[in-house]
Design an enzyme around this catalytic site. Structure first.
Site, PDB file in Angstrom:
ATOM      1  CB  SER A 130      -7.210   2.714  -2.763  1.00  0.00           C
ATOM      2  OG  SER A 130      -7.608   4.043  -2.572  1.00  0.00           O
ATOM      3  CG  HIS A 143     -12.537   2.904  -2.807  1.00  0.00           C
ATOM      4  ND1 HIS A 143     -11.885   3.164  -3.999  1.00  0.00           N
ATOM      5  CD2 HIS A 143     -11.576   2.945  -1.849  1.00  0.00           C
ATOM      6  CE1 HIS A 143     -10.600   3.352  -3.764  1.00  0.00           C
ATOM      7  NE2 HIS A 143     -10.390   3.228  -2.465  1.00  0.00           N
ATOM      8  CE1 TYR A 172      -3.968   2.126   0.274  1.00  0.00           C
ATOM      9  CE2 TYR A 172      -2.678   3.299   1.920  1.00  0.00           C
ATOM     10  CZ  TYR A 172      -3.765   3.232   1.079  1.00  0.00           C
ATOM     11  OH  TYR A 172      -4.660   4.274   1.032  1.00  0.00           O
ATOM     12  CG  ASP A 188     -14.281   3.849  -6.275  1.00  0.00           C
ATOM     13  OD1 ASP A 188     -14.366   4.707  -5.368  1.00  0.00           O
ATOM     14  OD2 ASP A 188     -13.275   3.149  -6.448  1.00  0.00           O
TER      15      ASP A 188
END
Length: 712
Positions: free
Chosen positions: A559, A679, A479, A644
């Site tokens: 994301s 999302h 991430y 989203d």
């Protein structure tokens, strides 16, 4: 966006185009485009030919979406083991899941539970732990397909009413309803267009945060501005709600309300500009002006609790890893704070009050630890945990009763009770995943050098007996942003990968919170390349240490992690066989123009900041750095969803269109666009299983592995 199922519509616009294909066997749709679109950033000209795809309500975009999904589903349906993968994922998800219980204001215990494959977990309540439970609120009854998610429950302080928030189709937009706690009767109160909010009670009403009603047709794409705090009195229409706080001078700030149980103070936190939050307070009983506790958004300033006339604040002011401060509510200004627990070796994550004790959670080397302190700040014990893992706590100021949940990579979330007097934990509930023996797997932690020799932690989980001979498939996840840490957690879907001899590697990249604010800022703005280089170094480590080779390496992230995957593939396409960028931020030049994208500027910077910042973003933006010279790229499947409104689907649309039009070799470049989904939060179980069935089928197929083979 409504996605038609009439394939005749696709054919009628001539969307399928053989000449658009850059692979041997796939024909990609011709995307809506305009070759004349270009933007200029401080004299830097940047073409944006797929700008029409930003209009997610246009007929041309809808037709393209339908055509892309048709190509993707045709490809996936031809994979012979796809149905078997879905069936196994269904089995793995079909186990009893229990959430962390908490004691309600009515004296009853509440907890979420899913007896197997329900789309949404059900909220139950009972008189005692282990006693007979009744359904309090079942979100599965709120829609026919499980796309309405229960996102929060907020009881009034007298226990008489319960406000609850729901999200539809995965959107960040929130609706608030109110029910009679005792009878479960739904009241007429209904709040719409709220966002990033709960319900904070004071008297016969509550505070909540909302935006002005958005323009019709642009609910999921237009920038959100002017976040206001309202007070809603029960029994009145939303139109009568009064504004309790607004900041017209800063339309891009978030504002959230908090009222302690005593209902005598209203705290307002502001965010959206810096890496932390501002904080102010007003006395609800005496009235008067707002008292500013922290004016800037430069630091983390988070209320942990309010009790006995004191406010407990976690902050990284003069303490990058966090410390606990306390202040009297009679004078809560920062200058009057007292340090209760100083900065330690770990990162301070949370504090719970339990009777006369404080339960303090720290993160050390990407794993949670929980310690017991007195209210005077003296450490008196530690909650012993089974292994590396993540913890959530539930406690009460009026009782020493404590519950906590624990999970790790091969440890499904279990619930324990904890006795602060004896230091003993007692198992309350532990799930059993049918057909799996968790003792067959092992997790180890390694530290590998980044490109600049910074040591980066990584967890590696695999089946016992696995040989390090370079022939093992690896699923590398990361991430690296927004002060978010990836502590260990269980996923039944991931077990499919592990039981088939795969290795799961989770890298803890700079940009996260694993080592405090310094670790975070080392992966932001003009340091963002550190994140991508840390991820590349993780892959190189797995190859160097003979765990795997580039032909068996898959990377995935969602994301900000989707940005990570997209940027990393552009930088080192030779290093990976498969890439799965999910709901990613792919256009770094325009991300701040949609919904709440402007809020990410504290991590990314924006193309409007300076020429240097614009050039830096342009140099790594996934959309703008796709090779077009025949360099072979890994097999890529982009995922996004039509609702989203966090990272708008235009990011993935434009990236996929550019990827398919470029000359990047023969490996497939697909996009999977979900409908009635957002999302990721609140996604129905059925959709989760379908998505992972497609992801794993795509990965295995492109690795040349049949997970149903007896020789696996």
């Amino acid at each position: 966006m409504k996605i038609s199922t009439n394939l005749a519509v696709v054919a009628s616009v001539g969307i399928m185009c053989a000449s658009c294909s850059n692979t041997k066997n796939l024909q990609y749709p011709a995307a809506p485009s305009d070759a004349g679109v270009s933007d200029e950033y401080f004299g830097i000209a940047v073409a944006d030919p797929y700008r029409p795809l930003e209009n997610d309500t246009s007929a041309a975009t809808a037709a393209w979406v339908e055509a892309e999904n048709a190509v993707t589903q045709k490809y996936l349906s031809a994979i012979p083991f796809r149905d078997a993968v879905r069936a196994r994922l269904t089995e793995l998800n079909n186990y009893h899941k229990s959430g962390l219980p908490w004691k309600g204001k009515d004296g009853k215990y509440y907890f979420y539970e899913n007896d197997g494959l329900k789309n949404q977990s059900v909220l139950y309540r009972c008189d005692s732990i282990g006693g007979e439970a009744e359904v309090f609120l079942d979100p599965n009854a709120l829609s026919d397909n499980g796309t309405v998610a229960l996102t929060g429950v907020y009881p009034s302080n007298d226990g008489k009413y319960t406000a609850y928030t729901v999200s539809r189709n995965g959107s960040d937009w929130t609706e608030i309803y109110v029910m009679d706690t005792k009878t479960k009767e739904l009241l007429p109160d209904h709040i719409e267009w709220a966002k990033f909010t709960g319900a904070s009670w004071a008297g016969d009403g509550f505070y909540y945060s909302a935006y002005p009603r958005p323009e019709a047709g642009k609910e999921f794409s237009n920038a959100n501005e002017n976040h206001q705090i309202y007070y809603h009195a029960l029994g009145t229409d939303q139109s009568a709600d009064k504004i309790a706080f607004e900041d017209a001078a800063h339309p891009l700030h978030f504002h959230s309300a908090y009222v302690p149980d005593s209902e005598d103070y209203l705290f307002v936190a502001g965010a959206g500009e810096g890496v932390g939050s501002s904080l102010m307070v007003k006395n609800l009983k005496r009235g008067g002006d707002w008292v500013v506790i922290e004016p800037s958004q430069d630091y983390a300033v988070d209320i942990m609790d309010v009790a006995d006339g004191k406010v407990y604040i976690s902050t990284n002011i003069d303490a990058p890893k966090g410390r606990l401060m306390v202040a009297d509510l009679s004078n809560p200004a920062r200058s009057a704070w007292r340090e209760l627990i100083p900065q330690g070796d770990g990162v301070l994550k949370g504090v719970e009050i339990s009777g006369d004790n404080l339960l303090v959670t720290y993160e050390q080397d990407a794993s949670d630890h929980v310690y017991v302190y007195t209210k005077q700040g003296k450490r008196v014990g530690e909650v012993e945990l089974p292994t590396y893992g993540s913890v959530a706590l539930s406690s009460s100021k009026s009782s020493p009763e404590v519950f906590y949940s624990f999970t790790s990579f091969t440890y499904p979330s279990a619930v324990y009770s904890y006795d602060t007097a004896t230091g003993k934990s007692t198992l309350v509930k532990q799930p059993d995943v049918a057909g799996l023996n968790m003792d067959d797997y092992i997790t180890e932690q390694v530290f590998y050098p980044g490109a600049d020799s910074t040591m980066v932690p990584m967890f590696i989980t695999y089946k016992k007996g696995l040989e390090r001979d370079g022939s093992n498939p690896v699923y590398l996840y990361g991430y690296g942003g927004f002060n978010v840490s990836l502590t260990p957690g269980f996923s039944p879907n991931r077990m499919l990968w592990l039981e088939n001899g795969g290795i799961y590697a989770q890298a803890h990249l700079r940009g996260g919170s694993e080592y405090g604010e310094e670790w975070h800022t080392a992966g932001t703005k003009m340091n963002k390349l550190n994140v991508f280089n840390d991820f590349i170094a993780a892959a190189e480590y797995m190859i160097k240490e003979n765990w795997t080779n580039p032909e068996l390496l898959t990377i995935e992230g969602g994301s900000n992690g989707g940005l990570l995957v997209g940027a990393t593939v552009n930088m080192r396409p030779d290093l990976f066989k498969v890439a799965i960028p999910r709901v990613g931020v792919m256009d770094m030049m325009r991300y701040h123009l949609f919904t709440i994208g402007w809020n990410w500027a504290s991590d990314y910077g924006t193309s409007a900041d300076s020429k240097e910042m614009a050039q830096y973003l342009l140099d790594y933006s996934p959309l703008h750095n796709i090779s077009n010279d025949g360099t072979p790229y890994p097999a890529i499947m982009v995922t996004t969803a039509d609702h989203d409104d966090r990272v708008v689907p235009a990011h993935s649309f434009k990236y996929a269109a550019a990827l398919q039009a470029a000359d990047t070799g023969d490996a497939p470049k697909l996009i999977r666009i979900d409908s009635n989904a957002g999302h990721g939060a609140g996604k129905p179980m059925a959709k989760v299983i379908d998505e992972y069935a497609d992801i794993y089928s795509f990965i295995y197929h492109n690795l040349g592995i049949d997970p149903t083979s007896k020789n696996k």
